[in-house]
Design an enzyme around this catalytic site. Structure first.
Site, PDB file in Angstrom:
ATOM      1  N   GLU A 200       0.840  -1.203   0.000  1.00 49.72           N
ATOM      2  CA  GLU A 200       0.000   0.000   0.000  1.00 49.72           C
ATOM      3  C   GLU A 200       0.868   1.243   0.000  1.00 49.72           C
ATOM      4  O   GLU A 200       1.974   1.229   0.520  1.00 49.72           O
ATOM      5  CB  GLU A 200      -0.888   0.036   1.266  1.00 49.72           C
ATOM      6  CG  GLU A 200      -2.097  -0.842   1.197  1.00 49.72           C
ATOM      7  CD  GLU A 200      -2.960  -0.761   2.442  1.00 49.72           C
ATOM      8  OE1 GLU A 200      -2.588  -0.053   3.401  1.00 49.72           O
ATOM      9  OE2 GLU A 200      -4.009  -1.410   2.439  1.00 49.72           O
ATOM     10  N   ARG A 292     -16.107  -8.625  15.670  1.00 52.35           N
ATOM     11  CA  ARG A 292     -16.380  -8.920  17.088  1.00 52.35           C
ATOM     12  C   ARG A 292     -16.838  -7.651  17.788  1.00 52.35           C
ATOM     13  O   ARG A 292     -16.781  -6.570  17.223  1.00 52.35           O
ATOM     14  CB  ARG A 292     -15.073  -9.397  17.754  1.00 52.35           C
ATOM     15  CG  ARG A 292     -13.977  -8.332  17.621  1.00 52.35           C
ATOM     16  CD  ARG A 292     -12.790  -8.534  18.513  1.00 52.35           C
ATOM     17  NE  ARG A 292     -11.970  -7.337  18.549  1.00 52.35           N
ATOM     18  CZ  ARG A 292     -11.012  -7.032  17.686  1.00 52.35           C
ATOM     19  NH1 ARG A 292     -10.714  -7.846  16.689  1.00 52.35           N
ATOM     20  NH2 ARG A 292     -10.326  -5.908  17.808  1.00 52.35           N
TER      21      ARG A 292
HETATM   22  C1  MV4 Z   1      -1.241   2.052   7.476  1.00 53.25           C
HETATM   23  C2  MV4 Z   1      -0.586   3.251   7.867  1.00 53.25           C
HETATM   24  C3  MV4 Z   1      -0.216   4.116   6.882  1.00 53.25           C
HETATM   25  N1  MV4 Z   1      -0.460   3.833   5.576  1.00 53.25           N
HETATM   26  N2  MV4 Z   1      -1.470   1.811   6.167  1.00 53.25           N
HETATM   27  C4  MV4 Z   1      -1.272  -0.044  11.759  1.00 53.25           C
HETATM   28  C5  MV4 Z   1      -2.145  -1.132  12.272  1.00 53.25           C
HETATM   29  C6  MV4 Z   1      -2.942  -1.620  11.127  1.00 53.25           C
HETATM   30  N3  MV4 Z   1      -4.300  -1.813  11.561  1.00 53.25           N
HETATM   31  C7  MV4 Z   1      -2.818  -0.601  10.070  1.00 53.25           C
HETATM   32  N4  MV4 Z   1      -1.808   0.337  10.494  1.00 53.25           N
HETATM   33  C8  MV4 Z   1      -1.390   1.338   9.679  1.00 53.25           C
HETATM   34  N5  MV4 Z   1      -1.629   1.141   8.358  1.00 53.25           N
HETATM   35  C9  MV4 Z   1      -1.071   2.692   5.250  1.00 53.25           C
HETATM   36  N6  MV4 Z   1      -1.278   2.429   3.959  1.00 53.25           N
HETATM   37  C10 MV4 Z   1      -0.367   3.475   9.230  1.00 53.25           C
HETATM   38  C11 MV4 Z   1      -0.765   2.523  10.149  1.00 53.25           C
HETATM   39  C12 MV4 Z   1      -0.472   2.859  11.524  1.00 53.25           C
HETATM   40  C13 MV4 Z   1      -1.471   3.023  12.464  1.00 53.25           C
HETATM   41  C14 MV4 Z   1      -2.815   2.815  12.151  1.00 53.25           C
HETATM   42  C15 MV4 Z   1      -3.791   2.992  13.080  1.00 53.25           C
HETATM   43  C16 MV4 Z   1      -3.448   3.378  14.368  1.00 53.25           C
HETATM   44  C17 MV4 Z   1      -2.142   3.555  14.719  1.00 53.25           C
HETATM   45  C18 MV4 Z   1      -1.132   3.386  13.790  1.00 53.25           C
HETATM   46  C19 MV4 Z   1       0.182   3.600  14.151  1.00 53.25           C
HETATM   47  C20 MV4 Z   1       1.154   3.431  13.215  1.00 53.25           C
HETATM   48  C21 MV4 Z   1       0.829   3.052  11.913  1.00 53.25           C
END
Ligand code: MV4
Length: 450
Positions: A200, A292
């Site tokens: 991504e 959930r």
């Molecule tokens: C991402 C992102 C930035 N760009 N995807 C972290 C956990 C997972 N559920 C998805 N996550 C992320 N995906 C893209 N394309 C940044 C995160 C992320 C994040 C997401 C939600 C809450 C906290 C976070 C902390 C660091 C990175």
């Protein structure tokens, strides 16, 4: 309606479910490990069955033992709570084959959303915005390079079998790509038994905003607006709130409708959460769905005056939902209190609680299984309480939270309360001006006294 429900969980969520059942006139069966014999869920349930030794693999994750307990107790349904077996499709299948209603979605719905790439494919097909990236598995490094050139760096490698941040890798430039790809693949393979990766565009400083949804057995769906969960550390949420301070009525309408398109596409039946990342321009992108009830469900309950657990049980029993959406009427915040020492890099701090005073008063809700004299076992998750405050405005909810956490008095173990107080007092937090990266800045100015 069900006569007797077995709760395949422990801690505060087991208590939360027992309380809902008691108010509904449904009998409850607790299961517990040897480490949890003095737990409140054992006391508060109508019956309790010991299912094995302390390690979760031999108790709360042991499917044959839980099914046996259901048979012995004569339960007619099983509530999995969150964590443990809540998103285990095989368990859901086995419950139904053994004659117990699984209080959750159909096994194939768990399976579809458990595969993060499949979930993304279904979302895209349903017209839900997704992060630009690969269409499915990136088979080899050459394909990875080609896609990266198209979407541009930085990119993020994610494990198809992952979720919740496990097996993710940020890649800043093409020269890092090959090594990162190899490492991420091996890591995912070791962690999930499946190395498949997808790619991504890496979004800079997004907010994590999720939509609470519900679907019944007759194809009716509705949403209950959003929760913002951007304050996380190592992909563990610390603070959640509803409404999101970043939300607008227009964005809520769009995100709510997008979430409904996704669950309608799989005829989802249960409570659920559709997770999005939102950038500074209020573009939103689906990332994953949780099939959930979640830890942070109380913030939605407090702003809607809606009991998510009772409604979840009713849906499983075949009661129809109205199909109307719900909007926040107040503001609620939740702080997760963990038995960890924030002065020592969050090392777990199990042990006996010598003295305990839990806060109360107007606008304060505490969901917890702890009591004075209780010994926190070292075998499970370190969350020991959720403090939820509610106010007419966000400022009121924050001020009530600070007051409540200052009242919270606990002796015998270390907790994350000092860190919560620090975050709640930050100007950026108070202005609602934060994202998934803000925790770094908040931590930098945090000076735990020792
Ligand atoms: C991402 C992102 C930035 N760009 N995807 C972290 C956990 C997972 N559920 C998805 N996550 C992320 N995906 C893209 N394309 C940044 C995160 C992320 C994040 C997401 C939600 C809450 C906290 C976070 C902390 C660091 C990175």
């Amino acid at each position: 309606m069900f006569r007797k429900i077995l709760i395949a969980n422990r801690g505060e969520i087991a208590l939360r479910i027992i309380r809902a059942c008691r108010e509904m006139g449904i009998k409850t069966v607790a299961v517990y490990s040897e480490a949890d014999k003095d737990s409140l869920h054992v006391w508060f349930a109508d019956e309790a069955i010991c299912i094995g030794p302390p390690p979760a693999s031999e108790s709360y994750l042991n499917i044959p033992r839980i099914i046996s307990a259901a048979v012995i107790s004569g339960a007619d349904a099983i509530h999995p709570g969150y964590g443990f077996l809540a998103e285990n499709a095989q368990f859901a299948e086995l419950c139904e084959k053994s004659g117990f209603k699984f209080i959750g979605p159909k096994p194939d719905q768990i399976r579809k959303m458990g595969d993060k790439m499949e979930a993304k494919r279904i979302a895209k097909q349903a017209g839900v915005p997704t992060v630009p990236g690969s269409d499915g598995v990136v088979k080899d490094i050459d394909t990875a390079r080609q896609i990266a050139r198209q979407i541009g760096f930085p990119i993020l490698l994610k494990a198809a079998a992952g979720g919740g941040g496990k097996g993710m890798r940020i890649v800043e430039s093409e020269k890092e790509l090959e090594r990162a790809f190899e490492q991420a693949y091996q890591e995912a393979k070791a962690a999930f038994g499946r190395g498949d990766l997808y790619m991504e565009k890496f979004l800079e400083e997004p907010r994590h905003i999720e939509i609470q949804v519900a679907g019944d057995q007759y194809g009716t769906v509705c949403h209950l607006s959003e929760r913002e969960c951007s304050i996380q550390r190592k992909y563990q949420k610390l603070i959640e709130e509803s409404p999101s301070p970043f939300m607008t009525p227009e964005l809520r309408e769009e995100m709510g409708n997008a979430a409904l398109r996704l669950i309608d596409a799989i005829k989802y039946e249960n409570m659920g959460t559709v997770e999005f990342l939102v950038d500074r321009h209020r573009n939103f992108y689906f990332i994953e769905m949780n099939t959930r009830i979640q830890v942070e469900h109380p913030v939605t309950e407090e702003v809607m005056f809606y009991d998510l657990i009772k409604e979840q049980i009713k849906i499983a029993a075949g009661v129809a939902i109205s199909g109307k959406n719900y909007y926040p009427q107040r503001h609620a915040i939740e702080c997760r209190i963990n038995a960890e020492d924030p002065a020592k890099n969050f090392i777990p701090s199990p042990g006996t609680i010598q003295t305990l005073y839990l806060p109360g008063g107007r606008g304060v809700r505490i969901d917890t299984h702890i009591y004075a004299g209780y010994t926190i076992p070292p075998h499970y998750d370190s969350m020991i309480a959720k403090v939820i405050t509610v106010g007419l405005t966000r400022e009121e909810a924050i001020n009530t939270m600070i007051r409540a956490l200052e009242e919270f008095y606990i002796e015998g173990i270390q907790t994350t309360i000092p860190l919560h107080l620090h975050i709640l007092r930050q100007e950026a937090f108070r202005r609602g001006n934060y994202n998934t990266h803000s925790i770094r800045e908040f931590m930098e100015s945090f000076r735990p006294e020792k």
